[in-house]
Design a protein around this motif. Structure first.
Motif, PDB file in Angstrom:
ATOM      1  N   LYS A 166       7.228  10.393  -2.124  1.00  0.00           N
ATOM      2  CA  LYS A 166       6.826  10.928  -3.443  1.00  0.00           C
ATOM      3  C   LYS A 166       6.973   9.865  -4.523  1.00  0.00           C
ATOM      4  N   ASP A 167       7.957   8.981  -4.351  1.00  0.00           N
ATOM      5  CA  ASP A 167       8.240   7.978  -5.374  1.00  0.00           C
ATOM      6  C   ASP A 167       7.959   6.583  -4.788  1.00  0.00           C
ATOM      7  N   ARG A 168       6.888   5.966  -5.248  1.00  0.00           N
ATOM      8  CA  ARG A 168       6.484   4.678  -4.649  1.00  0.00           C
ATOM      9  C   ARG A 168       7.397   3.528  -5.053  1.00  0.00           C
ATOM     10  N   SER A 169       8.294   3.784  -5.995  1.00  0.00           N
ATOM     11  CA  SER A 169       9.257   2.732  -6.338  1.00  0.00           C
ATOM     12  C   SER A 169      10.354   2.662  -5.269  1.00  0.00           C
ATOM     13  N   GLN A 170      10.290   3.555  -4.289  1.00  0.00           N
ATOM     14  CA  GLN A 170      11.263   3.516  -3.187  1.00  0.00           C
ATOM     15  C   GLN A 170      10.687   2.793  -1.967  1.00  0.00           C
ATOM     16  N   VAL A 171       9.549   2.130  -2.182  1.00  0.00           N
ATOM     17  CA  VAL A 171       8.874   1.446  -1.075  1.00  0.00           C
ATOM     18  C   VAL A 171       9.014  -0.068  -1.259  1.00  0.00           C
ATOM     19  N   LEU A 172       9.238  -0.766  -0.168  1.00  0.00           N
ATOM     20  CA  LEU A 172       9.266  -2.232  -0.223  1.00  0.00           C
ATOM     21  C   LEU A 172       8.036  -2.766   0.504  1.00  0.00           C
ATOM     22  N   VAL A 173       7.305  -3.672  -0.159  1.00  0.00           N
ATOM     23  CA  VAL A 173       6.123  -4.253   0.491  1.00  0.00           C
ATOM     24  C   VAL A 173       6.389  -5.735   0.762  1.00  0.00           C
ATOM     25  N   PHE A 174       6.163  -6.130   1.997  1.00  0.00           N
ATOM     26  CA  PHE A 174       6.370  -7.522   2.406  1.00  0.00           C
ATOM     27  C   PHE A 174       5.016  -8.140   2.778  1.00  0.00           C
ATOM     28  N   PHE A 175       4.675  -9.222   2.089  1.00  0.00           N
ATOM     29  CA  PHE A 175       3.396  -9.900   2.358  1.00  0.00           C
ATOM     30  C   PHE A 175       3.629 -11.219   3.079  1.00  0.00           C
ATOM     31  N   ASP A 176       3.020 -11.357   4.243  1.00  0.00           N
ATOM     32  CA  ASP A 176       3.007 -12.646   4.948  1.00  0.00           C
ATOM     33  C   ASP A 176       1.613 -12.800   5.549  1.00  0.00           C
ATOM     34  N   ASP A 177       0.601 -12.583   4.691  1.00  0.00           N
ATOM     35  CA  ASP A 177      -0.771 -12.548   5.194  1.00  0.00           C
ATOM     36  C   ASP A 177      -1.642 -13.670   4.635  1.00  0.00           C
ATOM     37  N   HIS A 178      -1.036 -14.607   3.931  1.00  0.00           N
ATOM     38  CA  HIS A 178      -1.717 -15.806   3.426  1.00  0.00           C
ATOM     39  C   HIS A 178      -2.931 -15.501   2.556  1.00  0.00           C
ATOM     40  N   GLN A 179      -2.796 -14.452   1.754  1.00  0.00           N
ATOM     41  CA  GLN A 179      -3.857 -14.113   0.803  1.00  0.00           C
ATOM     42  C   GLN A 179      -3.417 -14.543  -0.592  1.00  0.00           C
ATOM     43  N   ASN A 180      -4.399 -14.752  -1.462  1.00  0.00           N
ATOM     44  CA  ASN A 180      -4.142 -15.077  -2.858  1.00  0.00           C
ATOM     45  C   ASN A 180      -3.117 -14.067  -3.429  1.00  0.00           C
ATOM     46  N   GLU A 181      -1.988 -14.566  -3.894  1.00  0.00           N
ATOM     47  CA  GLU A 181      -0.910 -13.648  -4.300  1.00  0.00           C
ATOM     48  C   GLU A 181      -1.225 -12.929  -5.619  1.00  0.00           C
ATOM     49  N   LEU A 182      -2.114 -13.491  -6.411  1.00  0.00           N
ATOM     50  CA  LEU A 182      -2.537 -12.805  -7.640  1.00  0.00           C
ATOM     51  C   LEU A 182      -3.336 -11.556  -7.263  1.00  0.00           C
ATOM     52  N   LYS A 183      -4.186 -11.725  -6.265  1.00  0.00           N
ATOM     53  CA  LYS A 183      -4.987 -10.596  -5.764  1.00  0.00           C
ATOM     54  C   LYS A 183      -4.056  -9.512  -5.213  1.00  0.00           C
ATOM     55  N   ARG A 184      -3.066  -9.925  -4.417  1.00  0.00           N
ATOM     56  CA  ARG A 184      -2.137  -8.962  -3.832  1.00  0.00           C
ATOM     57  C   ARG A 184      -1.305  -8.264  -4.909  1.00  0.00           C
ATOM     58  N   LEU A 185      -0.906  -9.008  -5.925  1.00  0.00           N
ATOM     59  CA  LEU A 185      -0.117  -8.410  -7.015  1.00  0.00           C
ATOM     60  C   LEU A 185      -0.925  -7.301  -7.690  1.00  0.00           C
ATOM     61  N   LYS A 186      -2.182  -7.584  -8.000  1.00  0.00           N
ATOM     62  CA  LYS A 186      -3.032  -6.593  -8.680  1.00  0.00           C
ATOM     63  C   LYS A 186      -3.218  -5.353  -7.797  1.00  0.00           C
ATOM     64  N   GLN A 187      -3.396  -5.582  -6.493  1.00  0.00           N
ATOM     65  CA  GLN A 187      -3.574  -4.449  -5.574  1.00  0.00           C
ATOM     66  C   GLN A 187      -2.297  -3.609  -5.485  1.00  0.00           C
ATOM     67  N   ALA A 188      -1.147  -4.303  -5.458  1.00  0.00           N
ATOM     68  CA  ALA A 188       0.138  -3.585  -5.354  1.00  0.00           C
ATOM     69  C   ALA A 188       0.399  -2.775  -6.626  1.00  0.00           C
ATOM     70  N   LEU A 189       0.069  -3.356  -7.782  1.00  0.00           N
ATOM     71  CA  LEU A 189       0.258  -2.645  -9.057  1.00  0.00           C
ATOM     72  C   LEU A 189      -0.619  -1.398  -9.099  1.00  0.00           C
ATOM     73  N   LYS A 190      -1.854  -1.573  -8.649  1.00  0.00           N
ATOM     74  CA  LYS A 190      -2.809  -0.452  -8.651  1.00  0.00           C
ATOM     75  C   LYS A 190      -2.290   0.687  -7.757  1.00  0.00           C
ATOM     76  N   ALA A 191      -1.648   0.302  -6.646  1.00  0.00           N
ATOM     77  CA  ALA A 191      -1.143   1.321  -5.715  1.00  0.00           C
ATOM     78  C   ALA A 191       0.189   1.907  -6.201  1.00  0.00           C
ATOM     79  N   GLY A 192       0.786   1.303  -7.214  1.00  0.00           N
ATOM     80  CA  GLY A 192       2.041   1.841  -7.773  1.00  0.00           C
ATOM     81  C   GLY A 192       3.304   1.351  -7.079  1.00  0.00           C
TER      82      GLY A 192
END
Ligand SMILES: C[S@@+](CC[C@H](N)C(=O)[O-])C[C@H]1O[C@@H](n2cnc3c(N)ncnc32)[C@H](O)[C@@H]1O
Length: 428
Positions: free
Chosen positions: A234-260
């Motif tokens: 219910k609360d997405r601030s209780q989720v940890l996301v780990f990126f090791d996919d070699h994608q542009n981190e600015l792109k990933r940041l925007k996607q993560a923010l959009k998902a909450g």
């Protein structure tokens, strides 16, 4: 989970109940006892015998102390000593951060709650766990430093759900599992780790939902509303996301923010001029940050230092490598790299600057994992200490390095350090 991670960067607080006054009274008490002893010695005429005994105690203590030093030095290998000299570490002085360590500014100047003491305690616990890893040779995946960092951050945050983007053979999935034995993992990775099992060691987790193989979906295309509902989050601030996919981190940041999502770990936070994707370290490398902004003049101080360091450290870059056409030094020679360097875009300095301002506007915490130990201890030869913060176990502390069990690990596991970073983000 998050609240306990944060602490404001401020001077040592003075408690409301007047701690300072308490300390002062303690000092006063010491002075009065010392004065009383001195008075007694002078009164009874024992001054000279007492001074003589004091002198003998000082001489004996000093002798014991220096003998112990000799024992420590001879216990460490001659290889260790010659390496210190090779890298110019006379007197055990190292040069961590000597070329500056760019970092991202945050909204309210907050940092993490954990301290070096917590990290050392964590290392003591993690080394025996790491020794049981199923994939011993994780070439192209995480080595020791980042495995420790991911385990430590995850265990501290205690998320209700862990998401991983980029699993390869499953080593990072295994690390997440060691940190949180009973918590669900979602793993997004084009090739299912079970495919690697046919050829050698791999790790497939039983409590993990894999978006892999024909079910693979890129992080940016996942219907997170549906997935969170399915996993009872219910609360997405209780989720940890780990990126090791070699994608542009600015792109990933925007996607993560959009998902909450608010808690993000990026494995490869490449330094300017290096790596196959645009990173936070690169974005925040700006003139107003110490060690940030660069000149393409070969004969500058930076140019000469870089040329020298390149001879010693495999991943160090000199001015020729740092600068692209038009003296573009930002990103990688003026390029914003993406997707394992398969998709690149030239950006202007103005765009690069705008990117850093955006990042700073959403950052609550930016914390780069320090290297676990100095290179004279680990014998790593890849990352340049001049662009890294001081290690958890500093050069010269061989006793601690050995006590933590780090001396029993192969040197190659220390070669993969690329400034793993933990971010806490929010959009106001
Ligand atoms: C460096 S490896 C990950 C290493 C792994 N985390 C470990 O510690 O062993 C990068 C992985 O990202 C995967 N990958 C490539 N594109 C991806 C994408 N768009 N989303 C998620 N993973 C991706 C690759 O297939 C590869 O398995």
């Amino acid at each position: 989970m998050l609240e306990r991670v944060l602490s404001s960067r401020r001077a040592t607080p003075v408690s409301d109940d007047g701690d300072e006054a308490g300390d002062e009274s303690k000092t006063r008490k010491h002075i009065s006892v010392a004065t009383r002893v001195t008075n007694y010695v002078i009164r009874t005429g024992h001054l000279w015998p007492c001074l003589l005994i004091g002198l003998v105690i000082v001489l004996v203590t000093s002798f014991v102390y220096h003998t112990r030093d000799l024992v420590c030095i001879s216990a460490s290998s001659s290889d260790h000593l010659s390496r210190l000299r090779f890298f110019g570490f006379e007197g055990l002085e190292t040069d961590f951060g000597s070329l500056g360590v760019p970092w991202c500014r945050t909204k309210h100047d907050r940092t993490v709650e954990w301290t070096t003491k917590d990290l050392i305690k964590g290392l003591e616990e993690f080394v025996p766990i790491y020794e049981t890893r199923p994939i011993k040779n994780n070439m192209y995946g995480m080595g020791f430093d980042h495995s420790f960092g991911l385990w430590f951050i995850t265990r501290w945050l205690k998320p209700e759900l862990m998401i991983e983007s980029g699993a390869f053979k499953g080593h990072s999935t295994w690390v997440l599992r060691q940190a949180m034995p009973d918590t669900r993992i979602i793993s997004l990775t084009p090739r299912h780790p079970e495919k690697y099992l046919k050829k050698g060691p791999a790790y497939v987790d039983e409590n993990c939902t894999y978006f892999a193989g024909k079910d693979f979906v890129d992080f940016g295309n996942v219907d997170w509303g549906k997935v969170m509902k399915k996993h009872g989050i219910k609360d997405r601030s209780q989720v940890l996301v780990f990126f090791d996919d070699h994608q542009n981190e600015l792109k990933r940041l925007k996607q993560a923010l959009k998902a909450g999502f608010r808690h993000l770990v990026f494995e490869d936070n490449y330094d300017t001029g290096t790596g196959d994707h645009y990173s936070f370290r690169q974005m925040c490398d700006q003139f107003y940050i110490r060690g940030g902004g660069h000149s393409c003049i070969k004969d500058s101080d930076e140019g000469r230092i870089r040329a020298r360091r390149k001879k010693f450290w495999e991943k160090a870059v000199d001015i020729d490598e740092l600068c692209g056409p038009g003296e573009a030094w930002w990103g990688v020679r003026g390029q914003m790299r993406d997707d394992f360097n398969h998709s690149n875009k030239a950006i202007s300095y103005a765009e690069h600057f705008k990117n850093s301002r955006f990042v700073e506007s959403v950052l609550d915490v930016y914390w780069e994992l320090p290297p676990v130990a100095g290179p004279s201890l680990t014998h790593q030869t890849r990352y340049d200490p001049a662009r890294a913060s001081s290690p958890i176990v500093e050069d010269g502390r061989y006793g601690l390095f050995r006590r933590l069990g780090l001396s029993g690990l192969e040197a190659s596991v220390f070669n993969g350090y690329t400034q793993m970073v933990y971010l806490q983000v929010s959009q106001e």
